[in-house]
Design a protein around this motif. Sequence first.
Motif, PDB file in Angstrom:
ATOM      1  N   GLU A  58      13.301  -8.494  23.238  1.00 29.89           N
ATOM      2  CA  GLU A  58      12.303  -8.446  24.301  1.00 29.89           C
ATOM      3  C   GLU A  58      12.644  -7.367  25.329  1.00 29.89           C
ATOM      4  OE1 GLU A  58      10.189 -11.398  27.514  1.00 29.89           O
ATOM      5  OE2 GLU A  58      10.872 -12.198  25.608  1.00 29.89           O
ATOM      6  N   LEU A  59      13.924  -7.210  25.626  1.00 27.34           N
ATOM      7  CA  LEU A  59      14.341  -6.242  26.640  1.00 27.34           C
ATOM      8  C   LEU A  59      14.456  -4.818  26.106  1.00 27.34           C
ATOM      9  CD1 LEU A  59      17.121  -8.375  28.342  1.00 27.34           C
ATOM     10  CD2 LEU A  59      14.848  -7.851  29.265  1.00 27.34           C
ATOM     11  N   LEU A  60      14.903  -4.668  24.845  1.00 29.06           N
ATOM     12  CA  LEU A  60      15.235  -3.341  24.334  1.00 29.06           C
ATOM     13  C   LEU A  60      14.421  -2.897  23.128  1.00 29.06           C
ATOM     14  CD1 LEU A  60      19.127  -3.678  24.579  1.00 29.06           C
ATOM     15  CD2 LEU A  60      17.557  -2.626  26.237  1.00 29.06           C
ATOM     16  N   GLY A  89      29.243 -18.003   6.367  1.00 30.31           N
ATOM     17  CA  GLY A  89      28.565 -19.165   5.804  1.00 30.31           C
ATOM     18  C   GLY A  89      27.528 -19.814   6.703  1.00 30.31           C
ATOM     19  N   PHE A  90      27.326 -19.294   7.912  1.00 27.55           N
ATOM     20  CA  PHE A  90      26.354 -19.850   8.851  1.00 27.55           C
ATOM     21  C   PHE A  90      25.163 -18.905   8.999  1.00 27.55           C
ATOM     22  CE2 PHE A  90      30.428 -21.605  10.157  1.00 27.55           C
ATOM     23  CZ  PHE A  90      30.123 -22.948  10.291  1.00 27.55           C
ATOM     24  N   GLU A  91      23.974 -19.475   9.210  1.00 27.85           N
ATOM     25  CA  GLU A  91      22.783 -18.663   9.502  1.00 27.85           C
ATOM     26  C   GLU A  91      23.009 -17.959  10.837  1.00 27.85           C
ATOM     27  OE1 GLU A  91      18.908 -20.476  10.809  1.00 27.85           O
ATOM     28  OE2 GLU A  91      18.405 -19.882   8.755  1.00 27.85           O
ATOM     29  N   HIS A  92      22.673 -16.672  10.881  1.00 27.54           N
ATOM     30  CA  HIS A  92      22.943 -15.874  12.085  1.00 27.54           C
ATOM     31  C   HIS A  92      21.853 -14.811  12.250  1.00 27.54           C
ATOM     32  CE1 HIS A  92      25.316 -14.119  15.261  1.00 27.54           C
ATOM     33  NE2 HIS A  92      25.340 -12.950  14.648  1.00 27.54           N
ATOM     34  N   TYR A  93      21.537 -14.500  13.502  1.00 25.65           N
ATOM     35  CA  TYR A  93      20.524 -13.500  13.838  1.00 25.65           C
ATOM     36  C   TYR A  93      21.144 -12.444  14.742  1.00 25.65           C
ATOM     37  CZ  TYR A  93      17.341 -17.061  12.139  1.00 25.65           C
ATOM     38  OH  TYR A  93      16.703 -17.975  11.347  1.00 25.65           O
ATOM     39  N   TRP A  94      20.735 -11.181  14.542  1.00 26.65           N
ATOM     40  CA  TRP A  94      21.183 -10.097  15.397  1.00 26.65           C
ATOM     41  C   TRP A  94      20.124  -9.017  15.404  1.00 26.65           C
ATOM     42  CZ3 TRP A  94      23.101 -11.136  10.608  1.00 26.65           C
ATOM     43  CH2 TRP A  94      23.222 -10.108   9.688  1.00 26.65           C
ATOM     44  N   ASN A  95      20.404  -7.897  16.036  1.00 28.95           N
ATOM     45  CA  ASN A  95      19.371  -6.884  16.295  1.00 28.95           C
ATOM     46  C   ASN A  95      19.720  -5.519  15.738  1.00 28.95           C
ATOM     47  OD1 ASN A  95      19.639  -8.801  18.796  1.00 28.95           O
ATOM     48  ND2 ASN A  95      17.507  -8.169  18.720  1.00 28.95           N
ATOM     49  N   TYR A  96      18.657  -4.775  15.451  1.00 27.32           N
ATOM     50  CA  TYR A  96      18.727  -3.332  15.268  1.00 27.32           C
ATOM     51  C   TYR A  96      17.765  -2.745  16.286  1.00 27.32           C
ATOM     52  CZ  TYR A  96      21.568  -3.328  11.092  1.00 27.32           C
ATOM     53  OH  TYR A  96      22.618  -3.464  10.212  1.00 27.32           O
ATOM     54  N   LEU A  97      18.290  -1.929  17.175  1.00 23.08           N
ATOM     55  CA  LEU A  97      17.457  -1.284  18.198  1.00 23.08           C
ATOM     56  C   LEU A  97      16.593  -0.213  17.554  1.00 23.08           C
ATOM     57  CD1 LEU A  97      20.039  -1.018  21.123  1.00 23.08           C
ATOM     58  CD2 LEU A  97      18.434  -2.858  20.588  1.00 23.08           C
ATOM     59  N   PRO A  98      15.596   0.319  18.285  1.00 23.93           N
ATOM     60  CA  PRO A  98      14.682   1.305  17.685  1.00 23.93           C
ATOM     61  C   PRO A  98      15.381   2.492  17.014  1.00 23.93           C
ATOM     62  CG  PRO A  98      13.772   0.547  19.748  1.00 23.93           C
ATOM     63  CD  PRO A  98      15.165  -0.050  19.635  1.00 23.93           C
ATOM     64  N   ALA A  99      16.534   2.915  17.510  1.00 22.66           N
ATOM     65  CA  ALA A  99      17.258   4.040  16.902  1.00 22.66           C
ATOM     66  C   ALA A  99      18.169   3.566  15.766  1.00 22.66           C
ATOM     67  CB  ALA A  99      18.081   4.765  17.966  1.00 22.66           C
ATOM     68  N   GLU A 100      17.928   2.340  15.266  1.00 19.28           N
ATOM     69  CA  GLU A 100      18.703   1.728  14.185  1.00 19.28           C
ATOM     70  C   GLU A 100      20.168   1.506  14.572  1.00 19.28           C
ATOM     71  OE1 GLU A 100      17.594   0.272  11.205  1.00 19.28           O
ATOM     72  OE2 GLU A 100      15.783   0.538  12.376  1.00 19.28           O
ATOM     73  N   VAL A 101      20.408   1.269  15.849  1.00 15.28           N
ATOM     74  CA  VAL A 101      21.737   0.898  16.328  1.00 15.28           C
ATOM     75  C   VAL A 101      21.857  -0.621  16.214  1.00 15.28           C
ATOM     76  CG1 VAL A 101      23.255   0.830  18.345  1.00 15.28           C
ATOM     77  CG2 VAL A 101      21.828   2.848  17.912  1.00 15.28           C
ATOM     78  N   GLU A 102      22.890  -1.078  15.530  1.00 18.79           N
ATOM     79  CA  GLU A 102      23.110  -2.512  15.349  1.00 18.79           C
ATOM     80  C   GLU A 102      23.708  -3.101  16.631  1.00 18.79           C
ATOM     81  OE1 GLU A 102      25.022  -5.441  12.015  1.00 18.79           O
ATOM     82  OE2 GLU A 102      26.097  -3.592  12.459  1.00 18.79           O
ATOM     83  N   VAL A 103      23.139  -4.224  17.080  1.00 16.47           N
ATOM     84  CA  VAL A 103      23.640  -4.939  18.255  1.00 16.47           C
ATOM     85  C   VAL A 103      23.764  -6.417  17.899  1.00 16.47           C
ATOM     86  CG1 VAL A 103      23.150  -5.622  20.633  1.00 16.47           C
ATOM     87  CG2 VAL A 103      22.551  -3.324  19.871  1.00 16.47           C
ATOM     88  N   GLY A 117      18.363 -11.257  38.532  1.00 19.97           N
ATOM     89  CA  GLY A 117      17.461 -10.822  39.596  1.00 19.97           C
ATOM     90  C   GLY A 117      16.313  -9.965  39.096  1.00 19.97           C
ATOM     91  N   ARG A 118      16.081  -9.972  37.784  1.00 21.61           N
ATOM     92  CA  ARG A 118      14.993  -9.180  37.189  1.00 21.61           C
ATOM     93  C   ARG A 118      13.652  -9.871  37.382  1.00 21.61           C
ATOM     94  NH1 ARG A 118      15.584  -5.706  32.469  1.00 21.61           N
ATOM     95  NH2 ARG A 118      17.603  -4.756  32.638  1.00 21.61           N
ATOM     96  N   GLY A 119      12.591  -9.105  37.222  1.00 18.61           N
ATOM     97  CA  GLY A 119      11.247  -9.674  37.233  1.00 18.61           C
ATOM     98  C   GLY A 119      10.977 -10.400  35.936  1.00 18.61           C
ATOM     99  N   GLN A 120       9.772 -10.874  35.766  1.00 14.90           N
ATOM    100  CA  GLN A 120       9.405 -11.620  34.563  1.00 14.90           C
ATOM    101  C   GLN A 120       9.419 -10.728  33.334  1.00 14.90           C
ATOM    102  OE1 GLN A 120       5.611 -13.524  35.333  1.00 14.90           O
ATOM    103  NE2 GLN A 120       6.682 -15.465  35.160  1.00 14.90           N
ATOM    104  N   THR A 121       9.810 -11.319  32.201  1.00 18.95           N
ATOM    105  CA  THR A 121       9.650 -10.668  30.913  1.00 18.95           C
ATOM    106  C   THR A 121       8.370 -11.204  30.295  1.00 18.95           C
ATOM    107  OG1 THR A 121      11.025 -12.351  29.901  1.00 18.95           O
ATOM    108  CG2 THR A 121      12.124 -10.309  30.538  1.00 18.95           C
ATOM    109  N   SER A 122       7.940 -10.638  29.188  1.00 17.64           N
ATOM    110  CA  SER A 122       6.634 -10.977  28.630  1.00 17.64           C
ATOM    111  C   SER A 122       6.583 -12.373  28.013  1.00 17.64           C
ATOM    112  CB  SER A 122       6.222  -9.939  27.590  1.00 17.64           C
ATOM    113  OG  SER A 122       7.062 -10.023  26.479  1.00 17.64           O
ATOM    114  N   ARG A 123       7.645 -12.823  27.398  1.00 16.77           N
ATOM    115  CA  ARG A 123       7.714 -14.112  26.719  1.00 16.77           C
ATOM    116  C   ARG A 123       6.625 -14.342  25.694  1.00 16.77           C
ATOM    117  NH1 ARG A 123       9.359 -18.947  30.742  1.00 16.77           N
ATOM    118  NH2 ARG A 123      10.619 -17.736  32.105  1.00 16.77           N
TER     119      ARG A 123
END
Length: 91
Positions: free
Chosen positions: A8-10, A21-35, A81-87
């Motif tokens: 949502e943020l990036l 052995g556990f289900e896990h979720y993570w991200n690839y940012l738009p430049a295909e950087v793994e986070v 202290g950020r404003g609202q995100t889209s959710r």
Amino acid sequence: MTALLVQELLGGRIVYGELNGFEHYWNYLPAEVEVDLTRHQYGTPYSVRLLGAVSRFVLLSDPNTLRRYEILVDSFLEKSGRGQTSRCPQG
């Protein structure tokens, strides 16, 4: 939950797989950087098997996941202290 907030943020995509052995979720940012901000919770060494991508719409369609995500977002907004995100569930 963390992968949803990172997306949502990036932007980018959420992927899922098995981590020690556990289900896990993570991200690839738009430049295909793994986070992955939570991989450390599974200890080392770790074994990861990528299974595919998943949309936030699918993840947030589960009422329990949505409730937990909203708690995380509220906590993040309060502490940062950020404003609202889209959710909004986006594909």
